[in-house]
Design a protein around this motif. Structure first.
Motif, short mmCIF file in Angstrom:
data_model
loop_
_atom_site.label_atom_id
_atom_site.label_comp_id
_atom_site.label_asym_id
_atom_site.label_seq_id
_atom_site.Cartn_x
_atom_site.Cartn_y
_atom_site.Cartn_z
N ILE A 30 12.81 7.78 0.00
CA ILE A 30 13.85 6.60 0.22
C ILE A 30 13.25 5.58 -0.15
N ASP A 31 13.90 4.60 -0.85
CA ASP A 31 13.08 3.31 -1.37
C ASP A 31 11.76 3.55 -1.67
N SER A 32 10.88 3.06 -1.17
CA SER A 32 9.29 2.95 -1.53
C SER A 32 8.68 3.80 -0.66
N GLY A 33 9.30 4.59 0.55
CA GLY A 33 8.43 5.23 1.26
C GLY A 33 8.97 6.59 0.91
N ILE A 34 7.62 7.51 1.51
CA ILE A 34 7.85 8.98 1.33
C ILE A 34 7.87 9.43 2.92
N TYR A 35 8.66 10.41 3.23
CA TYR A 35 8.59 10.85 4.57
C TYR A 35 8.56 12.21 4.52
N SER A 36 7.60 12.94 5.26
CA SER A 36 7.37 14.23 5.30
C SER A 36 7.19 14.98 6.69
N SER A 37 6.87 16.13 6.79
CA SER A 37 7.06 16.56 8.26
C SER A 37 5.51 16.57 8.85
N ASN B 283 -1.67 12.35 -3.77
CA ASN B 283 -2.24 12.39 -5.30
C ASN B 283 -0.90 12.37 -6.11
N ASN B 284 0.31 12.91 -5.85
CA ASN B 284 1.23 12.86 -6.94
C ASN B 284 2.71 12.48 -6.36
N ARG B 285 2.55 11.15 -6.01
CA ARG B 285 3.84 10.41 -5.29
C ARG B 285 4.81 10.44 -6.25
N GLU B 286 4.59 10.25 -7.53
CA GLU B 286 5.50 9.98 -8.45
C GLU B 286 6.50 11.36 -8.73
N LYS B 287 5.81 12.67 -8.49
CA LYS B 287 6.71 13.72 -8.51
C LYS B 287 7.74 13.96 -7.29
N VAL B 288 7.56 13.11 -6.20
CA VAL B 288 8.55 13.45 -5.06
C VAL B 288 9.99 12.52 -5.88
N LYS B 289 11.03 13.70 -5.65
CA LYS B 289 12.39 13.14 -5.99
C LYS B 289 12.93 11.99 -4.95
N GLN B 290 13.42 10.89 -5.68
CA GLN B 290 14.07 9.82 -4.98
C GLN B 290 15.50 10.31 -4.38
N THR B 291 15.54 9.89 -3.08
CA THR B 291 17.00 10.64 -2.50
C THR B 291 17.78 9.28 -2.28
N MET C 13 -2.28 20.20 5.63
CA MET C 13 -3.31 19.11 5.07
C MET C 13 -3.22 19.30 3.42
N LYS C 14 -3.13 20.37 2.97
CA LYS C 14 -3.29 20.75 1.82
C LYS C 14 -1.90 20.10 0.92
N TYR C 15 -0.80 20.52 1.57
CA TYR C 15 0.62 19.97 1.03
C TYR C 15 0.56 18.24 0.98
N ILE C 16 0.19 17.70 2.30
CA ILE C 16 0.27 16.26 2.30
C ILE C 16 -0.87 15.87 1.41
N SER C 17 -2.00 16.30 1.17
CA SER C 17 -2.98 15.63 0.23
C SER C 17 -2.46 15.73 -1.16
N ASN C 18 -1.84 16.82 -1.57
CA ASN C 18 -1.03 17.07 -2.91
C ASN C 18 0.14 16.02 -3.04
N LEU C 19 0.88 15.70 -1.97
CA LEU C 19 1.82 14.67 -1.79
C LEU C 19 1.33 13.35 -2.29
N THR D 15 0.86 -1.32 0.04
CA THR D 15 -0.01 -0.02 0.00
C THR D 15 0.91 1.32 -0.17
N PRO D 16 0.72 2.36 -1.04
CA PRO D 16 1.53 3.50 -1.03
C PRO D 16 1.29 4.08 0.39
N HIS D 17 2.39 4.79 0.92
CA HIS D 17 2.23 5.38 2.12
C HIS D 17 3.16 6.45 2.38
N ILE D 18 2.87 7.48 3.17
CA ILE D 18 3.53 8.67 3.43
C ILE D 18 3.78 8.65 4.97
#
Length: 176
Positions: free
Chosen positions: A82-89, A102-110, A94-100, A65-68
């Motif tokens: 990092i790997d398959s996980g997204i980490y945020s603050s 819905n647009n997981r693929e735009k987050v740069k892999q580190t 909530m607007k930023y997190i919702s956008n994140l 399941t995709p998760h943040i």
């Protein structure tokens, strides 16, 4: 549908009911009941308790399941993949997190280099001790601290903060 899971009752109450399924959890038994989340588009994990957070992210990875994962250690309104996980603050809107979500693929892999990762595993120690263990200078240790902090969008290079971030990210990476 985006699911929001937290151990903070007031945080759950603050999440808008439109577009989010909100689940309050406060013990390990409730986390085991989250297996129905495999039908959601994304799950936001805002759990402060490290044991509950680690168990939840482990379950979500097992379900593919995709998760943040929201962490207090990361700068506001930033994210890192990092790997398959997204980490945020946890401080992000909530607007930023919702956008994140819905647009997981735009987050740069580190990626951390092997040497940066070796440093990161020791980041809770003093620079002097790390320098001795890695056979490098204290100045190089300071440079690694800054590089890792910047790559992971950490709020500070504080030893404890880096250690807490490492524990969460390590749990995610090791179970991949």
């Amino acid at each position: 549908m985006i699911s929001f899971v937290s151990d903070n009752y007031f945080l759950c109450k603050g999440v808008p009911s439109t577009g989010f399924f909100v689940k309050y959890v406060n013990d390990i038994l409730e986390i085991k009941e989250l297996s129905y989340l495999n039908n959601t588009s994304s799950v936001i994990v805002a759990i402060e308790n490290e044991v509950l957070r680690d168990r939840t992210t482990s379950l979500l990875r097992d379900l593919n399941t995709p998760h943040i994962v929201m962490l207090d250690e990361i700068k506001k309104d930033t994210a890192v993949k990092i790997d398959s996980g997204i980490y945020s603050s946890l401080r992000s809107s909530m607007k930023y997190i919702s956008n994140l979500a819905n647009n997981r693929e735009k987050v740069k892999q580190t990626y951390l280099t092997n040497r940066e990762y070796d440093f990161f595993k020791l980041a809770h120690l003093s620079n002097k001790r790390i320098a001795r263990l890695m056979n490098i200078s204290e100045k190089t240790t300071s440079a690694y601290r800054i590089k890792v902090r910047n790559k992971l969008n950490l709020r500070s290079s504080n030893h404890l903060l880096m250690y807490r971030a490492l524990n969460t990210i390590n749990v995610a990476s090791e179970s991949e």
